[in-house]
Design an enzyme around this catalytic site. Sequence first.
Site, short mmCIF file in Angstrom:
data_model
loop_
_atom_site.label_atom_id
_atom_site.label_comp_id
_atom_site.label_asym_id
_atom_site.label_seq_id
_atom_site.Cartn_x
_atom_site.Cartn_y
_atom_site.Cartn_z
CD GLU A 141 -2.12 -5.33 -20.14
OE1 GLU A 141 -2.03 -4.76 -19.04
OE2 GLU A 141 -3.12 -5.98 -20.48
N GLY B 177 0.82 -1.21 0.00
CA GLY B 177 0.00 0.00 0.00
C GLY B 177 0.85 1.25 0.00
#
Length: 612
Positions: A492, A99
């Site tokens: 990607e 995070g």
Amino acid sequence: MCGIVGGVAERNISNILIEGLKRLEYRGYDSAGLALINGGHVLRERRVGKVANLEQAVIEAELTGSLGIAHTRWATHGKPTENNAHPHISGNVAVVHNGIIENFQELKDDLEALGYVFTSQTDTEVVAHLVNDALKSTPSLLEAVKQVVPQLKGAYALGIIHTDHPDELITVREGSPLVIGVGIGENFISSDQLALLPITNRFIYLEEGDIARLTRETIEVFVDGQLVNRPVKELDATVSNASKGEYKHYMLKEIYEQPEAIQQTISQALNGNALREDFLAQAEQDFASIQQVQIIACGTSYHAGMIAKYWFEQLIDVPCQVEIASEYRYRTPVIVNNTLYICISQSGETADTLAALRDTQKRAAAKALNICTMAICNVATSSMVRETHHSLLTLAGPEIGVASTKAFTTQLAALMLLILKIGQVKQSIAEKTVTEIIAELWHTPKVILDTLQHNPAILHLSELFVEKNHCLFLGRGTQFPIALEGALKLKEISYIHAEGYAAGELKHGPLALVDNEMPVVILAPKDDMLDKLKSNMEEVQARGGELFVFADEHSGIKTKERQHVVHIPSISAVLAPIVYSIPVQLLSYHVAVLRGTDVDQPRNLAKSVTVE
């Protein structure tokens, strides 16, 4: 970000932690590290690159311990270096973190003023120093962590150990996924249950704000300082079936798994050519009252939502808006009474989508508005499933490749099932139409199997892309989102710059890019837009563009000079987006392989995006 594994046991767990990290490699990462408590010391190894590099270092150093934490990192603060890799240490405290700590700079300034020296560029290191500092006022590691957590702003999952607590692992969940694996005489944590399946199939799913203390024999979970009970859930061991098997890459395996994945997804809802009576029965009252739909998603899931918008409005006459979650959450959208909010996410942990969901729920409650929320998701135990009123699972099985394939097509299948259900509840779709679409849904896996037979031809086409630097994908109607999806896949995993456009927009700018070096991929099902699409193809050829066409076998489009055609088996126009996803996936895959890129773990990307 990106992967956490930790544990406390009677046996040496270094191999367990390494194996857990290997099972999380699909998520994408740039470095890896491990810390063990042994003999009153923190033993740490960190390496840039693959988990195999870390594994070799751990073997050479002969690191052992029965309490430890490990991590794979995807850079959010600081470059991929050994100093920036987790775990981070302060004194005798070691920390791993997924995070982002949004206020880390403010905290860092305060800690430096207290004399703490930082050895990394990461936001995570502030947590280690804060816990170390809190231990000056309490001997309890748990209490120290409880003091630190209120100071942190952002989304995070934490694993924390200390030399003075050799039988204790503290973990925190706030906005980033974390599970506890329950063993016998040992307990573990991970950001993904997949990492722990070789050693347990019993899990506790932590909720937002949970702080947990694990020992060998006990698990305690606290919310706001109070002990709470979190149920232990037993997981079907079949979800651990995530090897490549005969395939060179996970992505290729998952492309070929799509017929079965779609069959599984639709089977949960269908009985013959009708919807099962119990399918979403608990949501019928909510569906009856909705007046419009708002879809919120990111990336590939956003493209699925774009297609669903066409279906909602065309098939059941329900207005539908689709927004990118990372934009939606940062503006002030008007929340309208009797709206169905659909959140689409493969993992059910996508940070922006979750934040948009939670904000919408809070604002609707504050205004006493009647809304309904729903998750379309591949993970039954995810935050999104738990936090919405209703959910519809895509039964795709584990998807390991970063580039989404079977998760996308099963999302489309699930969305169609949802639309048919809402249409029936609202009596806005004819039963004859429902029956016809369901028959086509049952037929779709066979059409995909037949489409996969064209893999050699698509491989041949891909050879013409290897030296290209740019590409356009064009489609009309529901094929426009597939053009976007095809461009996303190509960029990607092959790193070729690609753009998807609505073919009717050619004259409004993109046509200026077309020359004899620009490959243009055309999606041409047999629908009422086919003639207009053929005109767009002529526009491209007139400018020297080279066409690569995936066309319905009855479209009348044939191979000619600078026009390469792969004929796709016929499918109804409404379900064509599902089938036309397959050739663009295969094209992107083969181009990437020929260019020598890391197909399953493309640079700079992660599978589960649990930060902004």
